[in-house]
Design a protein around this motif. Sequence first.
Motif, PDB file in Angstrom:
ATOM      1  N   LEU A 144       0.858  -1.178   0.000  1.00 24.97           N
ATOM      2  CA  LEU A 144       0.000   0.000   0.000  1.00 24.97           C
ATOM      3  C   LEU A 144       0.899   1.234   0.000  1.00 24.97           C
ATOM      4  O   LEU A 144       1.722   1.409   0.914  1.00 24.97           O
ATOM      5  N   PRO A 145       0.804   2.087  -1.016  1.00 28.58           N
ATOM      6  CA  PRO A 145       1.699   3.261  -1.086  1.00 28.58           C
ATOM      7  C   PRO A 145       1.403   4.256   0.027  1.00 28.58           C
ATOM      8  O   PRO A 145       0.252   4.478   0.398  1.00 28.58           O
ATOM      9  N   LEU A 146       2.470   4.862   0.558  1.00 34.08           N
ATOM     10  CA  LEU A 146       2.326   5.864   1.601  1.00 34.08           C
ATOM     11  C   LEU A 146       1.709   7.131   1.021  1.00 34.08           C
ATOM     12  O   LEU A 146       1.944   7.458  -0.151  1.00 34.08           O
ATOM     13  N   PRO A 147       0.944   7.857   1.816  1.00 29.20           N
ATOM     14  CA  PRO A 147       0.409   9.145   1.332  1.00 29.20           C
ATOM     15  C   PRO A 147       1.545  10.113   1.043  1.00 29.20           C
ATOM     16  O   PRO A 147       2.662   9.983   1.550  1.00 29.20           O
ATOM     17  N   ALA A 148       1.223  11.097   0.220  1.00 32.01           N
ATOM     18  CA  ALA A 148       2.227  12.111  -0.119  1.00 32.01           C
ATOM     19  C   ALA A 148       2.576  12.914   1.127  1.00 32.01           C
ATOM     20  O   ALA A 148       1.702  13.262   1.933  1.00 32.01           O
ATOM     21  N   ALA A 149       3.857  13.189   1.289  1.00 32.33           N
ATOM     22  CA  ALA A 149       4.311  13.961   2.448  1.00 32.33           C
ATOM     23  C   ALA A 149       3.981  15.430   2.233  1.00 32.33           C
ATOM     24  O   ALA A 149       4.489  16.058   1.313  1.00 32.33           O
TER      25      ALA A 149
END
Length: 964
Positions: free
Chosen positions: A371-376
């Motif tokens: 699951l890709p991390l949200p944008a910082a």
Amino acid sequence: MRFVPGTIALLSVLLVGYLYSSTVDTARSLSPQGCRMSYMYPSYVLQSEFDVTWTPLAKRYSLWLYREVDGHGQGWEATHVSNGVPVLFIPGNAGSSRQVRSIASSAVRQYYDAPHSVAAEFKTRAAHLKPLDFFAVEFNEDLSAFHGPTLEAQTAYTARAIAYILSLYPSGTSVIVLGHSMGGIVATALLSDSDIGTKIAAILTMSTPHTLPPARFDARVDALYARNAGVLHSDRTPIVSLCGGATDMMIPSEACVLPLPALAHAELPFRRTVFSSALEGAWTGVGHQEMVWCHQVRWRVARAALELGAADTPAGRGLVLDRWLRDGHALPRPLPLPDAHDATALGPPERLPAEMHLVLRQPRGARTYLLPLPAANTNTSAKFVLLVAQGSIGPVGPQKAPPLKVEVFKCGGLGVDEVRCSALEPDVLKLMPSPVLGRPFPIPKEGSDESEGIVLFEAHVPLGGTAKWVGVRMEGGEGAGWITGGFVGDEPFTSSVGTLQLLLGRVSVPLADLGALRASFEFPNLVSNTLVVYRLTPHHRISEKPCADPLLAPLLVHTSHPSETHYFPLTVLPTHRILLHTHAAAPHIRSQNTVPPGLRFIVYSSGSLGCKSDLVGFALSIDWPATLGRWASRYFTVLPTWAIGVVAVILFQAWGSEVNRPTPIPTVPESLASFTGKPLRRLLLCSVALSVVPLPENFYLGNRGEPLFFAIAPLLLLISTGFVCLSWWVLQALIWPLGRLGRTGFRRRREETSVLRSTVISMGLIFLLIFLFVPWQVAFLGFWIIHLYNCAASQVHTAHIASIPDTVAIPLLRREGETTADEPRRPARPPAHIGNNHNHSMHLLLLMTWLLPLAAPVLVVWVRTLAVAGLTTPFDGDHFFLSAAPFLVLVDFASWTNGPLFERQSFERIFPVRWAFAGLAAAAFLVGSRKAYFVFDVAKVAVGLAVFIKIGPRYWGRRSWSPA
């Protein structure tokens, strides 16, 4: 004004009836119980060798060994005890040694799968894990909660019992101690014994009031609690306290919470408090007696005791207790984290699109999902939530381990074939229930099935580093259960609603689409206290296409204390109330600041599956029936002590008539009518004012001046006043038949020359009887009965005197030979002091009547001990005969004096003795709710001063009274 006392008395009865029904309803609605019944085939072996050669208390108590048998009476285990691990069960107030059977039976049937056949789970560990030998002390259902010397006798007997038990085992053996209710207080007190304390491996208490005694009528109980507090702060022995929560109506559950250790270094003693509503796999409130047989609790206690047998250090024992008696608030230690690995080991990982949740129904096989991390952006971390049903994450899962295993990683890499992962350590990892849709939770007499539990995993993932994904690896899927997870917003919904708004009505809280896995809510301005209960009413939309078969319907999780969590399904029956309460802050309990102020809870759901949740909001209000039930259960001991305060104020007013002689002493009805006017209104205003003063927790009502609870004090004062008025009518009902029986005249008179000798002899005999045999409370009951009888006689005598007509007789003409002796005489009016004496006596009878409830617990303990143990051992304590002396002199002198009962002294113009009763009233109102025994001590001093100053010289014959 004569009708006012009657009105207040009737109102008090109605209020008490409503408060009682609210208190009873609290046990059913505030934290419902869903305990499964436990079954066993018990047998008990008396330890006859543990006799008077070990302790003189063997005449009074006994020791038993539990042995499980089958339906044919055949034993499951060996009859000898040298190869097992000893466990000692200590029953509580009015408890029995037979209460050990549920836990002992569970331990036997877990260790053995058939008689003398070790279960496969333990067979490979037989070298370290041994069977348990359950001993239990029999206290003959002693009422230990009311009497300090009884607790001390039980502690002394139990200490010798441990010495005897360990003599049956090899040197170096230690014993595990289980204590139910006040048995936990006895168990803790054992640690202060240097010889016995070091031989106790661990202590598990169940429904034990560690910080506040349930009955506050004996100073020696407080002294024992003070000693135990020191032990709890310093001793190294691991201790776990299991609490039943609001379902336990015998003790306030905030008193069940172990105090935090005072040490500030790494070598902290192991202390855990676990509420049964938070206990993993139990998730139910548990009543006081049910704590020892509730299946969801008893098997875990038994398993913890089995595993403790293999641990030989305090740290190791602490790990065992954390493993088997978890409440989910602390991570399991040691927490085995998966090693770093190549994400392609199970085949190419499946990458999910951004902002998409992982949803797996009936997972099969083994696979890894990324699951890709949200944008910082402005956030430095993201919260990841994962829910797993019928599976496990690491060491957390249902007891019967399902084949589905899940691991969570944080992953990074340069390409599809170069993804490397390392373990992601959770912030929260626990097992939650999965309520059945359309049924109450917990299901009565069934509870929740642990195998259907859901594992919750929460972790903060740093953003902006090398990690790009969160990896979820599953293995062993066989088509059962489900997995769902994803990133959620970490900002809680915060409301500024305050308690005052809820006093005026309920507040609605709208929700956006509850499609996320987790939504948290905070109400920081609401009071968080055991004396207030909030009601949450969910609002659902009516939809033509409702969500069918959700994986997890919205589940509200309310963590009100680090050891207490309650679970509420938000799709509940219309008649079911969702009540949010806490034990974090409570009357007379020093706050440990373990939770932030306000009300906080979290709602979990399985997330969006193509349709919107029908939960659109909820309404929040104060649930007044449950709140009033909490008030009643915390302050029931206030009524007798505050009633004493009311009577003391009445006495203070009545004796004020002496200041302006020759005003007669008012009758009790006149005093009640006078008190229920302006004095009561002033006291009600003072009670409200004191309620908002931040007094220490040991004073007044112990709520430290919280304004929300300003109405409690006037309510209690009004009820106490009503019960004083009601008690007067009860006394009149008792006096009436006694007066009818005593019309023949039974008041006695003494010759002054015999006063000293007869007094010394009679008082000496009574004091000797108190010193050697009966407690002084028994003598006090005798004095009350005598005084009641004397008041009945005085009432008849006073009524007869008052019936004599105030006329002047006309002398007849003398005939020749008649003397003046034959002439009729004018009847003499009785002296004024006769009516005053009667009124004094009736006022004092009212005071002694309300002192009886404070003496009654010791009376009951004495009668119970005498009936069960006979004269085998003397009744310890309560033989200070001077405690009864003021009442003896008062009752005796009132029965024969020919002059005024009380004589005003010249120095009383400066300091009247009646101010002693003002001090009694102050003591009753300020400390009566916490230390009822102190009120009795002040009453003895007040009556003693009155007797010594106003009666003393005449009582001993040094100065007699003669009418002017």
